[in-house]
Design a protein around this motif. Structure first.
Motif, PDB file in Angstrom:
ATOM      1  N   LEU A   8       0.858  -1.179   0.000  1.00 48.33           N
ATOM      2  CA  LEU A   8       0.000   0.000   0.000  1.00 48.33           C
ATOM      3  C   LEU A   8       0.892   1.227   0.000  1.00 48.33           C
ATOM      4  O   LEU A   8       1.738   1.390   0.885  1.00 48.33           O
ATOM      5  CB  LEU A   8      -0.911   0.000   1.224  1.00 48.33           C
ATOM      6  CG  LEU A   8      -1.818  -1.224   1.371  1.00 48.33           C
ATOM      7  CD1 LEU A   8      -2.661  -1.111   2.627  1.00 48.33           C
ATOM      8  CD2 LEU A   8      -2.703  -1.413   0.152  1.00 48.33           C
ATOM      9  N   LYS A  16      -2.991   3.998   4.917  1.00 45.21           N
ATOM     10  CA  LYS A  16      -2.246   2.784   4.572  1.00 45.21           C
ATOM     11  C   LYS A  16      -2.175   1.788   5.730  1.00 45.21           C
ATOM     12  O   LYS A  16      -2.416   0.599   5.535  1.00 45.21           O
ATOM     13  CB  LYS A  16      -0.834   3.142   4.089  1.00 45.21           C
ATOM     14  CG  LYS A  16      -0.824   4.004   2.831  1.00 45.21           C
ATOM     15  CD  LYS A  16       0.563   4.384   2.398  1.00 45.21           C
ATOM     16  CE  LYS A  16       1.351   5.182   3.395  1.00 45.21           C
ATOM     17  NZ  LYS A  16       0.915   6.570   3.586  1.00 45.21           N
ATOM     18  N   GLY A  20      -4.529  -1.280   5.718  1.00 49.83           N
ATOM     19  CA  GLY A  20      -3.672  -2.449   5.552  1.00 49.83           C
ATOM     20  C   GLY A  20      -3.979  -3.545   6.552  1.00 49.83           C
ATOM     21  O   GLY A  20      -4.044  -4.729   6.191  1.00 49.83           O
ATOM     22  N   ALA A  78       2.099  -1.967   4.512  1.00 52.87           N
ATOM     23  CA  ALA A  78       1.861  -0.534   4.457  1.00 52.87           C
ATOM     24  C   ALA A  78       3.224   0.149   4.418  1.00 52.87           C
ATOM     25  O   ALA A  78       4.099  -0.162   5.227  1.00 52.87           O
ATOM     26  CB  ALA A  78       1.070  -0.072   5.681  1.00 52.87           C
ATOM     27  N   VAL A 100      -0.889  -1.025  -4.489  1.00 52.30           N
ATOM     28  CA  VAL A 100      -2.167  -0.309  -4.418  1.00 52.30           C
ATOM     29  C   VAL A 100      -1.890   1.111  -3.929  1.00 52.30           C
ATOM     30  O   VAL A 100      -1.330   1.311  -2.847  1.00 52.30           O
ATOM     31  CB  VAL A 100      -3.148  -1.003  -3.448  1.00 52.30           C
ATOM     32  CG1 VAL A 100      -4.470  -0.229  -3.375  1.00 52.30           C
ATOM     33  CG2 VAL A 100      -3.386  -2.448  -3.870  1.00 52.30           C
ATOM     34  N   TYR A 101      -2.262   2.081  -4.740  1.00 49.68           N
ATOM     35  CA  TYR A 101      -2.111   3.493  -4.387  1.00 49.68           C
ATOM     36  C   TYR A 101      -3.403   3.946  -3.730  1.00 49.68           C
ATOM     37  O   TYR A 101      -4.451   3.994  -4.361  1.00 49.68           O
ATOM     38  CB  TYR A 101      -1.798   4.303  -5.654  1.00 49.68           C
ATOM     39  CG  TYR A 101      -1.811   5.808  -5.522  1.00 49.68           C
ATOM     40  CD1 TYR A 101      -1.726   6.469  -4.294  1.00 49.68           C
ATOM     41  CD2 TYR A 101      -1.895   6.597  -6.663  1.00 49.68           C
ATOM     42  CE1 TYR A 101      -1.736   7.850  -4.222  1.00 49.68           C
ATOM     43  CE2 TYR A 101      -1.892   7.986  -6.608  1.00 49.68           C
ATOM     44  CZ  TYR A 101      -1.818   8.610  -5.377  1.00 49.68           C
ATOM     45  OH  TYR A 101      -1.826   9.997  -5.296  1.00 49.68           O
ATOM     46  N   LEU A 102      -3.314   4.254  -2.437  1.00 46.20           N
ATOM     47  CA  LEU A 102      -4.453   4.807  -1.710  1.00 46.20           C
ATOM     48  C   LEU A 102      -4.347   6.321  -1.803  1.00 46.20           C
ATOM     49  O   LEU A 102      -3.456   6.930  -1.204  1.00 46.20           O
ATOM     50  CB  LEU A 102      -4.431   4.353  -0.244  1.00 46.20           C
ATOM     51  CG  LEU A 102      -4.508   2.847  -0.008  1.00 46.20           C
ATOM     52  CD1 LEU A 102      -4.435   2.544   1.484  1.00 46.20           C
ATOM     53  CD2 LEU A 102      -5.767   2.255  -0.611  1.00 46.20           C
ATOM     54  N   THR A 152      -9.662   7.049  -1.194  1.00 42.59           N
ATOM     55  CA  THR A 152     -10.138   6.781   0.165  1.00 42.59           C
ATOM     56  C   THR A 152     -10.925   7.946   0.766  1.00 42.59           C
ATOM     57  O   THR A 152     -11.294   7.899   1.932  1.00 42.59           O
ATOM     58  CB  THR A 152      -8.955   6.446   1.108  1.00 42.59           C
ATOM     59  OG1 THR A 152      -8.115   7.606   1.244  1.00 42.59           O
ATOM     60  CG2 THR A 152      -8.158   5.283   0.578  1.00 42.59           C
ATOM     61  N   VAL A 164     -10.669  -2.551  -1.822  1.00 38.08           N
ATOM     62  CA  VAL A 164      -9.373  -3.031  -2.323  1.00 38.08           C
ATOM     63  C   VAL A 164      -9.415  -4.558  -2.469  1.00 38.08           C
ATOM     64  O   VAL A 164      -9.007  -5.096  -3.498  1.00 38.08           O
ATOM     65  CB  VAL A 164      -8.219  -2.598  -1.392  1.00 38.08           C
ATOM     66  CG1 VAL A 164      -6.911  -3.284  -1.790  1.00 38.08           C
ATOM     67  CG2 VAL A 164      -8.050  -1.081  -1.409  1.00 38.08           C
TER      68      VAL A 164
END
Length: 171
Positions: A8, A16, A20, A78, A100-102, A152, A164
């Motif tokens: 993340l 994250k 996470g 994270a 995964v780009y939060l 988010t 996710v």
């Protein structure tokens, strides 16, 4: 069945660590947080490391932690908001897992980080301007490594983790 670690990435305050932990529970995977691992290894908190070693010293240690976690079991990891600054870290992320780009808006990030004194980069007169500056610098790097982008802003951590997880399973 998840075959690779899930990293993340995103700015501080994107969720994250919180997301996470929830994502790891949903997927039945272990969870690691690069900042927590770094603090456990050094016996010092992030602000202290920044004060004593500067950002360069912190980033070197952060890269070592990432490298070690990449050699570990499949897990949800994270990362710190600035982990994407180093090219070697970006290569590690892409090579060793799904990224995964939060993402979140500057307003949301400011709200989420306002009461947290554990953010050395926000110890400035205008934290909002600093957040915007960091986003402008780092957003292209987050996008460069991302396999999946999740906003988010308008969801709880539990909703974000579920979103996710669903996207990971469907992709």
């Amino acid at each position: 069945m998840i075959e690779h670690s899930i990293f993340l990435v995103g700015p501080m305050g994107a969720g994250k660590s919180t997301i996470g932990k929830l994502l790891a529970l949903q997927l039945g995977l272990p969870f690691a947080d690069t900042d927590k691992v770094l603090e456990d290894r050094t016996g010092a908190d992030i602000p202290w490391i920044f004060d004593v070693e500067g950002e360069a010293g912190f980033r070197r240690r952060e890269s070592e932690v990432l490298e070690d976690l990449c050699r570990g079991p499949v897990q949800v990891i994270a990362t710190g908001g600035g982990i994407v600054l180093a090219e070697q870290n970006r290569r590690q992320l892409k090579k060793h897992g799904l990224v995964v780009y939060l993402q979140a808006s500057a307003d949301q990030l400011l709200e989420r980080t306002a009461k947290n004194s554990n953010r050395p980069l926000l110890r400035v007169a205008d934290p909002r301007a600093r957040i915007i500056e960091l986003l402008e610098q780092r957003d292209p790097l987050y996008r460069e490594v991302a396999d999946l982008i999740c906003d988010t802003d308008d969801c709880t951590p539990k909703q974000a983790a579920l979103m996710v997880a669903e996207r990971l399973v469907s992709d």
